[in-house]
Design a protein around this motif. Structure first.
Motif, PDB file in Angstrom:
ATOM      1  N   PHE A   1       0.784  -1.369  -0.010  1.00  0.00           N
ATOM      2  CA  PHE A   1      -0.054  -0.095  -0.150  1.00  0.00           C
ATOM      3  C   PHE A   1       0.969   1.081  -0.059  1.00  0.00           C
ATOM      4  CE2 PHE A   1       1.041  -0.671   4.348  1.00  0.00           C
ATOM      5  CZ  PHE A   1       1.200   0.558   4.912  1.00  0.00           C
ATOM      6  N   TYR A   2       1.979   1.117   0.653  1.00  0.00           N
ATOM      7  CA  TYR A   2       3.085   2.319   0.901  1.00  0.00           C
ATOM      8  C   TYR A   2       3.411   2.940  -0.385  1.00  0.00           C
ATOM      9  CZ  TYR A   2       6.040  -1.521   1.239  1.00  0.00           C
ATOM     10  OH  TYR A   2       6.555  -2.851   0.689  1.00  0.00           O
ATOM     11  N   GLU A   3       3.414   2.060  -1.561  1.00  0.00           N
ATOM     12  CA  GLU A   3       3.733   2.722  -2.937  1.00  0.00           C
ATOM     13  C   GLU A   3       2.693   3.784  -3.614  1.00  0.00           C
ATOM     14  OE1 GLU A   3       6.729   1.964  -3.560  1.00  0.00           O
ATOM     15  OE2 GLU A   3       7.368   0.155  -2.782  1.00  0.00           O
ATOM     16  N   GLN A   4       1.546   3.585  -2.916  1.00  0.00           N
ATOM     17  CA  GLN A   4       0.588   4.694  -3.394  1.00  0.00           C
ATOM     18  C   GLN A   4       0.379   5.920  -2.651  1.00  0.00           C
ATOM     19  OE1 GLN A   4      -1.058   4.075  -6.293  1.00  0.00           O
ATOM     20  NE2 GLN A   4       0.162   2.075  -6.470  1.00  0.00           N
TER      21      GLN A   4
ATOM     22  N   LEU B   1       8.580   5.132   5.441  1.00  0.00           N
ATOM     23  CA  LEU B   1       8.323   4.977   6.691  1.00  0.00           C
ATOM     24  C   LEU B   1       8.014   3.417   6.908  1.00  0.00           C
ATOM     25  CD1 LEU B   1       5.747   7.671   7.977  1.00  0.00           C
ATOM     26  CD2 LEU B   1       8.219   7.460   8.670  1.00  0.00           C
ATOM     27  N   PHE B   2       7.465   2.762   5.698  1.00  0.00           N
ATOM     28  CA  PHE B   2       7.042   1.248   5.751  1.00  0.00           C
ATOM     29  C   PHE B   2       8.137   0.250   4.870  1.00  0.00           C
ATOM     30  CE2 PHE B   2       3.377   4.303   6.035  1.00  0.00           C
ATOM     31  CZ  PHE B   2       2.924   3.689   7.348  1.00  0.00           C
ATOM     32  N   ARG B   3       8.773   0.894   4.040  1.00  0.00           N
ATOM     33  CA  ARG B   3       9.476   0.009   3.124  1.00  0.00           C
ATOM     34  C   ARG B   3      10.354  -0.872   3.712  1.00  0.00           C
ATOM     35  NH1 ARG B   3       9.609   4.150  -0.083  1.00  0.00           N
ATOM     36  NH2 ARG B   3       8.185   3.784  -1.613  1.00  0.00           N
ATOM     37  N   ASP B   4      11.035  -0.489   4.828  1.00  0.00           N
ATOM     38  CA  ASP B   4      12.003  -1.442   5.522  1.00  0.00           C
ATOM     39  C   ASP B   4      11.502  -1.627   6.931  1.00  0.00           C
ATOM     40  OD1 ASP B   4      13.957  -1.346   3.453  1.00  0.00           O
ATOM     41  OD2 ASP B   4      14.559   0.886   4.142  1.00  0.00           O
ATOM     42  N   ARG B   5      10.416  -1.594   7.182  1.00  0.00           N
ATOM     43  CA  ARG B   5       9.608  -1.940   8.383  1.00  0.00           C
ATOM     44  C   ARG B   5       8.537  -2.765   8.125  1.00  0.00           C
ATOM     45  NH1 ARG B   5       9.020   3.811  11.575  1.00  0.00           N
ATOM     46  NH2 ARG B   5       8.905   2.225  13.244  1.00  0.00           N
TER      47      ARG B   5
END
Length: 197
Positions: free
Chosen positions: A93-96, A110-114
């Motif tokens: 979802f974070y890619e959007q 914030l989310f890619r590596d977590r």
């Protein structure tokens, strides 16, 4: 400014609405499904992340595949519902977020590596959106029967292989047959479920 809803509206959305177990042989149009999503999409999510994705199962082929993944107690509900929604979430979802949260274009970082944070955020917010989805169903005068009894891994394999989508829950949609209802189950009173601190 929001205003309290009248008692009839409250009844239709929550207090008298029921989870359906049986369905009338009455179709649900593509236009109604589109209108359903257009209503549900406006409910709030954190950072407007909007991870819910919906696959509306109507065709014989898709229904046969889905039936292979549901628990025995849910087979008849899924077989007879005019439409079954696979309410899923996009784990990427974070890619959007550059589109959905444009005032903070790097929010996806914030989310890619977590992955744990991404998974929690995704599931929490798609579940919120699933609640809005059910309310929207009822706003349109349709009935629903949300289901948890299914093999999630098999649903993901059958419908989302090679994608970042994962099933959250299933939701039968249509016009409920009152003959399929059983007595309403109780709910907790305020004192049993809530505390004011």
């Amino acid at each position: 400014m929001t205003q309290p809803l009248d008692s009839r509206t409250r009844e239709q959305l929550l207090t008298h609405a029921r989870s359906q177990n049986a369905w009338l042989p009455r179709p649900v149009s593509d236009e109604a499904l589109r209108e359903l999503y257009e209503l549900a999409k406006w409910g709030p999510t954190s950072m407007n992340c909007s991870p819910m994705r919906v696959t509306f199962v109507r065709s014989t082929d898709a229904r046969t595949r889905l039936l292979s993944a549901v628990s025995p107690g849910n087979v008849e509900k899924v077989r007879t519902a005019p439409v079954v929604a696979i309410v899923a979430h996009d784990t990427a979802f974070y890619e959007q977020l550059p589109k959905l949260f444009p005032h903070r274009p790097n929010a996806g970082d914030l989310f890619r590596d977590r992955p744990a944070l991404a998974d929690q955020t995704c599931l929490r917010n798609s579940s919120l959106q699933g609640g809005y989805f059910i309310i929207a169903v009822r706003m349109l005068g349709l009935d629903c029967g949300p289901l948890s009894g299914f093999d999630a891994g098999l649903v993901n394999s059958l419908f989302f292989e090679g994608t970042s989508l994962r099933v959250n829950f299933l939701c039968c949609l249509g016009y409920g047959d009152p003959a399929g209802l059983f007595p309403r189950s109780p709910r907790f009173d305020f004192e049993e479920a809530c505390v004011i601190v």
